[in-house]
Design an enzyme around this catalytic site. Structure first.
Site, short mmCIF file in Angstrom:
data_model
loop_
_atom_site.label_atom_id
_atom_site.label_comp_id
_atom_site.label_asym_id
_atom_site.label_seq_id
_atom_site.Cartn_x
_atom_site.Cartn_y
_atom_site.Cartn_z
N HIS A 90 1.81 21.65 33.14
CA HIS A 90 2.48 20.47 33.67
C HIS A 90 1.46 19.33 33.80
CE1 HIS A 90 6.16 22.57 35.17
NE2 HIS A 90 5.34 23.60 35.27
N HIS A 119 2.96 27.01 29.98
CA HIS A 119 3.04 25.55 29.82
C HIS A 119 2.20 24.88 30.90
CE1 HIS A 119 6.44 26.98 32.24
NE2 HIS A 119 6.52 25.80 32.83
#
Lengths: 145, 145
Positions: free
Chosen positions: A105, A103
């Protein structure tokens, strides 16, 4: 049909088995608000395919999540009034990665919020040149991603 | 021929007017060791064209620097013995960006080194859902990158 991991919280969010605050979705990527934000608007851009980190993903798939981060960032800045943002990928538990599903950020930042601190060091004379040579040598014998 | 900025330290490094410890170079990208490393091996992946940050660069150009970061990271881990790494782009002074020329930090990380700390917050009930809706609305009226 995407690869999923039974125990992965992001795979469950992508499958709508766990609710989330979605800010963007397409065939390959889901972007949601982090539930424990560094600043309001802190967003996670997640490939739908279960991959671990940047070492587990093709350059094309990495490019896709980064391009979504590029599209989301201006909206985050507009909505939060932040003038700046961090775009960060943690790879491995020692880096701060908590969910082992890649992922990105995207974190709105405000002047002097002091919310992410980096402690900088210093090389001894000659140390960095020797280190660079070892990295170049290591890259020379590694397969291309 | 690349766009350059007269006052940019990275443009001067790319032009070999300032020395650096180079770990990778191709037609579009230079990667060097950060002189003030968070950990030894902390590398900066820099597009040769002078662009400010992720909001100032095409998805294709962003993909290029990320793909180089993906290639360099395994070598950094091998040479430093680090099991993990951060891949971070700071966008704007309030985010910690010091040199206003896009660069990707690739930072080897060790267990419990505690060198990058994130202070997490918490949303009030309903706050994140409302914020997500505002971000979705803002994206809907923005031009694509």
């Amino acid at each position: 049909m995407h690869n999923t991991s039974m125990d992965c919280i992001f795979c469950k969010i992508i499958a709508r088995k766990i609710p989330s605050d979605i800010v963007y979705e397409d065939d390959d990527v889901l972007a949601i608000l982090d539930i424990a934000p560094i600043n309001p608007g802190h967003t996670l851009v997640i490939p739908k395919r279960h991959v671990r980190d940047l070492l587990d993903v093709s350059p094309e798939a990495a490019a896709k999540v980064i391009s979504v981060a590029q599209r989301i960032a201006p909206a985050l800045l507009k909505v939060t009034g932040a003038p700046a943002f961090n775009c960060s990928i943690n790879n491995g538990p020692a880096s701060g990665q908590v969910v082992m599903h890649l992922h990105v950020h995207v974190i709105p930042r405000h002047p002097s919020d002091g919310l992410i601190s980096w402690v900088h060091g210093k090389y001894e004379p000659g140390e960095s040149a020797a280190l660079a040579q070892r990295i170049v040598a290591a890259m020379a014998v590694m397969p291309k991603v």
